[in-house]
Scaffold this active site. Structure first.
Site, PDB file in Angstrom:
ATOM      1  N   LYS A  41     -15.015  18.871  32.877  1.00 25.12           N
ATOM      2  CA  LYS A  41     -14.563  19.341  31.561  1.00 25.12           C
ATOM      3  C   LYS A  41     -15.383  18.726  30.437  1.00 25.12           C
ATOM      4  O   LYS A  41     -15.629  19.366  29.414  1.00 25.12           O
ATOM      5  CB  LYS A  41     -13.075  19.083  31.377  1.00 25.12           C
ATOM      6  CG  LYS A  41     -12.641  17.615  31.478  1.00 25.12           C
ATOM      7  CD  LYS A  41     -12.402  16.979  30.150  1.00 25.12           C
ATOM      8  CE  LYS A  41     -11.815  15.589  30.307  1.00 25.12           C
ATOM      9  NZ  LYS A  41     -11.710  14.872  29.034  1.00 25.12           N
ATOM     10  N   THR A  42     -15.855  17.486  30.604  1.00 22.06           N
ATOM     11  CA  THR A  42     -16.647  16.857  29.545  1.00 22.06           C
ATOM     12  C   THR A  42     -17.973  17.585  29.369  1.00 22.06           C
ATOM     13  O   THR A  42     -18.438  17.803  28.240  1.00 22.06           O
ATOM     14  CB  THR A  42     -16.892  15.375  29.864  1.00 22.06           C
ATOM     15  OG1 THR A  42     -15.639  14.718  30.037  1.00 22.06           O
ATOM     16  CG2 THR A  42     -17.651  14.700  28.734  1.00 22.06           C
ATOM     17  N   ASP A 229     -10.075  17.136  22.800  1.00 24.54           N
ATOM     18  CA  ASP A 229     -10.095  16.666  24.186  1.00 24.54           C
ATOM     19  C   ASP A 229      -8.734  16.069  24.558  1.00 24.54           C
ATOM     20  O   ASP A 229      -8.011  15.578  23.689  1.00 24.54           O
ATOM     21  CB  ASP A 229     -11.198  15.611  24.344  1.00 24.54           C
ATOM     22  CG  ASP A 229     -11.531  15.338  25.794  1.00 24.54           C
ATOM     23  OD1 ASP A 229     -11.091  16.104  26.668  1.00 24.54           O
ATOM     24  OD2 ASP A 229     -12.248  14.348  26.057  1.00 24.54           O
ATOM     25  N   GLU A 230      -8.384  16.099  25.841  1.00 27.13           N
ATOM     26  CA  GLU A 230      -7.142  15.514  26.368  1.00 27.13           C
ATOM     27  C   GLU A 230      -5.913  16.007  25.585  1.00 27.13           C
ATOM     28  O   GLU A 230      -5.037  15.231  25.191  1.00 27.13           O
ATOM     29  CB  GLU A 230      -7.203  13.979  26.334  1.00 27.13           C
ATOM     30  CG  GLU A 230      -8.386  13.373  27.069  1.00 27.13           C
ATOM     31  CD  GLU A 230      -8.273  13.476  28.588  1.00 27.13           C
ATOM     32  OE1 GLU A 230      -7.307  14.075  29.074  1.00 27.13           O
ATOM     33  OE2 GLU A 230      -9.158  12.954  29.280  1.00 27.13           O
ATOM     34  N   GLN A 260      -1.936  16.256  34.400  1.00 33.33           N
ATOM     35  CA  GLN A 260      -2.319  14.865  34.181  1.00 33.33           C
ATOM     36  C   GLN A 260      -1.698  14.299  32.906  1.00 33.33           C
ATOM     37  O   GLN A 260      -2.219  13.348  32.326  1.00 33.33           O
ATOM     38  CB  GLN A 260      -3.844  14.725  34.131  1.00 33.33           C
ATOM     39  CG  GLN A 260      -4.526  15.081  35.438  1.00 33.33           C
ATOM     40  CD  GLN A 260      -6.002  14.747  35.439  1.00 33.33           C
ATOM     41  OE1 GLN A 260      -6.409  13.589  35.502  1.00 33.33           O
ATOM     42  NE2 GLN A 260      -6.832  15.783  35.362  1.00 33.33           N
ATOM     43  N   ARG A 606      -8.205  10.319  42.213  1.00 38.20           N
ATOM     44  CA  ARG A 606      -9.227   9.321  41.843  1.00 38.20           C
ATOM     45  C   ARG A 606     -10.220   9.111  42.986  1.00 38.20           C
ATOM     46  O   ARG A 606     -11.290   8.549  42.787  1.00 38.20           O
ATOM     47  CB  ARG A 606      -8.595   7.967  41.520  1.00 38.20           C
ATOM     48  CG  ARG A 606      -7.635   7.891  40.340  1.00 38.20           C
ATOM     49  CD  ARG A 606      -8.172   8.547  39.093  1.00 38.20           C
ATOM     50  NE  ARG A 606      -7.724   9.933  39.011  1.00 38.20           N
ATOM     51  CZ  ARG A 606      -8.260  10.846  38.207  1.00 38.20           C
ATOM     52  NH1 ARG A 606      -9.295  10.517  37.450  1.00 38.20           N
ATOM     53  NH2 ARG A 606      -7.788  12.084  38.165  1.00 38.20           N
TER      54      ARG A 606
END
Length: 755
Positions: A41-42, A229-230, A260, A606
């Site tokens: 996504k970044t 973002d986020e 998340q 993770r």
């Protein structure tokens, strides 16, 4: 939608997959980039930002790009800079919510009664001001601590509530209805000081945008494009601020993952991302589902788990990499064995050529790291704690150790200085300076100097009383040390010193964890012969990691691990009451259960190559042994993608689930699962145990500490750890039992069965 595709695509687009390209090229109108874990996504977000500038849809100064951390803002700026060069320097509105709002507020400070050179208070200054307000209101600060009021005000500001918005119900949350009035006084004092706290940066700008149409329209015209973002981590104030700014052009692109959202305890509201399409009708929803991090088995296990949550936007992660290993589920007998097993697997990985830097242990709560730390010290395995302190370096642990050091060694001046006024005893800096001068003049330790100076007129009566009480306590504790077990002495010392009461009065989010850490400390002391042996062990632990060189295994909470990835992860303590956290279930019900499940999803994703989940049949929690059933999250993992084993007798198939709703005491918390945590062990040896525990947990929901009706004095019973014994005393749900082999133990009645 407005997509532009060139015959000669720039490099920042050509390297993207199809959904990422859509996210970059869909420039007009609202866009929700629903980005799963590890889906790049970044890269998509920075490429979109670069594309808008490179195609001259907007000048850099006409783009609002918001992140949650300064680190994320710097990384975004660096990435965009590598694509578009120096033009990135003209982006004054790329930053965190707080930094951008601070810049805005300095332009319009007078509209909320401030000057442009206002001061932003840090936490210490905020608490100092609130303490003055609490004292002026003649409130008992022990009952109504300033830190609790600070936390409450922060919650109100996160929700976008000014003092005028606080109703009677909210006001009742502090000082029997005085919360709202104290909030108003606090805001008045801040304005008088020409200051604001971090919550005000957003709240003041929200107030200005709502009440000054011209200011709102000027920013709406300025920001042709908004990127966030986020987005799943936004609180109400941030959400309202963004919605106001985006209403004119509606060219807002938010990036996030509802699966998340794990920060409700600091104000984040997952509902913000869930209602994006309602807030912006016609929004393009672009799902990034190709994962570049984990193996198919890991992704399938995580996806199967998170599907049990209701009210999610939904996506299916996939990857092109090889299947890899299945998620490994390991059942162990107790916490120490859990640490031993992880240590053995880490050493095996090292011997095969793996690096410690590639591995991490993720825990639900910080107190869980203590047994791992002790084990790794014993075997010489280097480790680091990320996002928190090593267990013995935490402030409350250092304070407790200072008390114990001073009892053990009266000449320990460093320990004396640390705790002579902790908790506060009314000893000011002047009084302590006089004790230090007296000690230097006489060439004696501070504790002896403090005792002798009491006979002089050097101190004020108040300081003499406070210091005298402390010296008397030290003398009494030293006498007790000769007869009382050192771990019981520690518990008594923490209570009598007022340290436990100090933390209990602190209503901040951290205080409960600090109390848990102290309980874990006193429990750890039971493993050592005496106080001196324990303090020597601590010294060795503190000496570990003296240098920052070399490879180290990482330990951290799951919350701290969000955004990180490792080749191999160990997820420890997956038991009911530990994970999901019993406190979360008790306080938040279904909403908290679903957030705990999202936390489990984050933990699993993770791992790049191998994920190992461990659970213990027995664990010391809050200083007492508890028999545990595996976490419901283990039963929710799809069986095709996991491998299970157990080191204790009869555990080959674990306590794998019947999960019938009829046997589920938490059925009201399991919407969407189709199964409840009515675990049953396959082995006949332990067939009755999980049923008893489930029934007990179910009754505890409604009965609290009432005892069972089927136990009596003199009755013979069985406990899984301590074996057979006779009930000697009954106090509510607590039993004193004389066990045949283990002697007298105090246990909770839910963990015994009639023999």
């Amino acid at each position: 939608m407005n997509q532009v595709v060139s015959a000669h695509e720039p490099a920042y687009i050509s390297g993207l997959n199809a959904p990422q390209r859509d996210a970059v090229l869909t420039t007009e109108g609202p866009v929700l980039m629903l980005a799963g874990a590890g889906t790049g996504k970044t890269a998509a977000l920075t490429a979109r930002l670069a594309h808008i500038i490179a195609t001259r849809r907007a000048w850099p100064s006409e783009i609002l790009a918001v992140t949650f951390t300064n680190k994320a803002a710097r990384e975004m700026k660096e990435r965009v800079g590598r694509i578009i060069g120096d033009a990135v320097e003209g982006m004054p509105w790329l930053g965190t919510f707080h930094s951008i709002c601070a810049k805005m507020l300095r332009r319009h400070a007078e509209l909320v009664g401030l000057q442009s050179n206002f001061t932003i208070l840090d936490t210490d200054d905020q608490l100092r001001l609130l303490k003055q307000i609490v004292q002026a209101a003649e409130l008992d600060e022990k009952r109504w601590p300033a830190r609790q009021l600070a936390g409450l005000i922060d919650q109100w500001k996160n929700k976008g509530l000014t003092p005028a918005d606080i109703d009677a119900g909210e006001s009742e949350r502090f000082a029997n209805g005085k919360g709202g009035a104290l909030y108003a006084i606090y805001q008045q004092r801040l304005k008088a000081l020409n200051a604001c706290d971090f919550g005000d940066l957003l709240l003041h700008m929200l107030t200005i945008l709502k009440s000054h149409r011209d200011v709102l329209e000027s920013y709406q015209a300025r920001f042709k494009y908004i990127l966030v973002d986020e987005y799943q981590d936004t609180n109400a104030s941030q959400y309202l601020w963004l919605r106001l700014l985006a209403q004119a052009n509606k060219n807002i692109c938010v990036v996030g993952d509802d699966d998340q959202s794990i920060y409700s305890w600091r104000g984040a509201e997952v509902a913000n991302i869930l209602r994006f399409e309602k807030d912006f009708p016609g929004a393009a929803v672009i799902r990034l589902e190709q994962n570049y991090r984990s193996t198919p088995h890991i992704l399938a296990a995580a996806s199967g788990l998170i599907e049990k949550n209701g009210g999610r936007l939904g996506k299916s992660l996939w990857t092109e990499v090889d299947a890899g290993e299945k998620v490994q589920i390991i059942g162990v007998w107790d916490g120490p064995e859990e640490a031993r097993r992880v240590g053995e697997m880490v050493e095996d990985y090292q011997r095969s050529g793996g690096s410690l830097d590639d591995m991490a242990i993720l825990v639900r709560a910080q107190f869980q790291t203590r047994e791992f730390e002790d084990r790794f010290i014993a075997i010489g395995l280097p480790y680091r704690i990320v996002g928190g302190f090593r267990f013995y370096e935490r402030a409350e642990i250092r304070d407790a150790l200072a008390y114990l050091r001073l009892v053990n060694q009266p000449a320990d001046d460093l320990a004396f200085e640390r705790i002579v006024n902790q908790p506060k005893r009314g000893l000011g800096d002047k009084a302590l300076a006089k004790v230090q001068m007296f000690a230097r003049a006489q060439g004696i330790p501070l504790s002896l100097a403090a005792a002798r100076i009491l006979d002089s007129d050097e101190l004020t009566p108040q300081a003499r009383r406070a210091l005298g009480g402390f010296i008397a306590d030290l003398a009494r504790w030293r006498d007790l040390a000769t007869t009382l077990p050192h771990y019981d002495l520690a518990r008594q010392l923490l209570d009598e010193s007022g340290y436990t009461a100090m933390l209990q009065a602190d209503k901040s989010a951290e205080s409960a964890g600090r109390l848990e850490n102290l309980t874990e400390l006193t429990r750890a002391m039971e493993d050592y012969e005496n106080l001196g042996a324990f303090l020597e062990h601590v010294s060795l632990v503190m000496d570990n990691d003296a240098t920052a060189d070399g490879e180290k295994l990482t330990m951290m909470t799951i919350h701290a691990a969000k955004g990180l990835e490792f080749q191999q992860t160990f997820l420890a303590g997956w038991e009911e009451g530990v994970f999901p956290s019993q406190r979360a279930l008790d306080e938040g019900g279904l909403a908290s259960l679903e957030e705990e499940r999202r936390l489990a999803y984050v933990a699993i994703t993770r791992a790049r190559q191998k994920c190992t989940i461990l659970h213990a049949a027995n664990r010391r929690i809050y200083g007492q042994w508890t028999s545990n059933i595996p976490s419901r999250f283990i039963a929710e993992l799809p069986t095709d993608h996991i491998e299970e084993e157990s080191s204790f007798s009869g555990g080959e198939s674990l306590w794998r689930a019947n999960w019938s709703q009829n046997a589920d005491p938490f059925a009201h918390l399991n919407r969407g699962t189709g199964r409840g945590p009515g675990w049953q062990r396959a082995s006949e040896t332990y067939a009755a145990a999980p049923t008893r525990i489930v029934e007990a947990r179910g009754s505890a929901v409604s009965l609290g500490n009432q005892g069972r009706s089927d136990v009596a004095l003199g009755q013979r019973v069985f406990h899984q750890k301590f074996g057979y014994g006779l009930i000697a005393e009954i106090e509510g749900n607590k039993l004193e039992i004389d066990f045949d082999q283990a002697g007298r133990k105090r246990v909770i009645d839910t963990f015994i069965t009639p023999a």
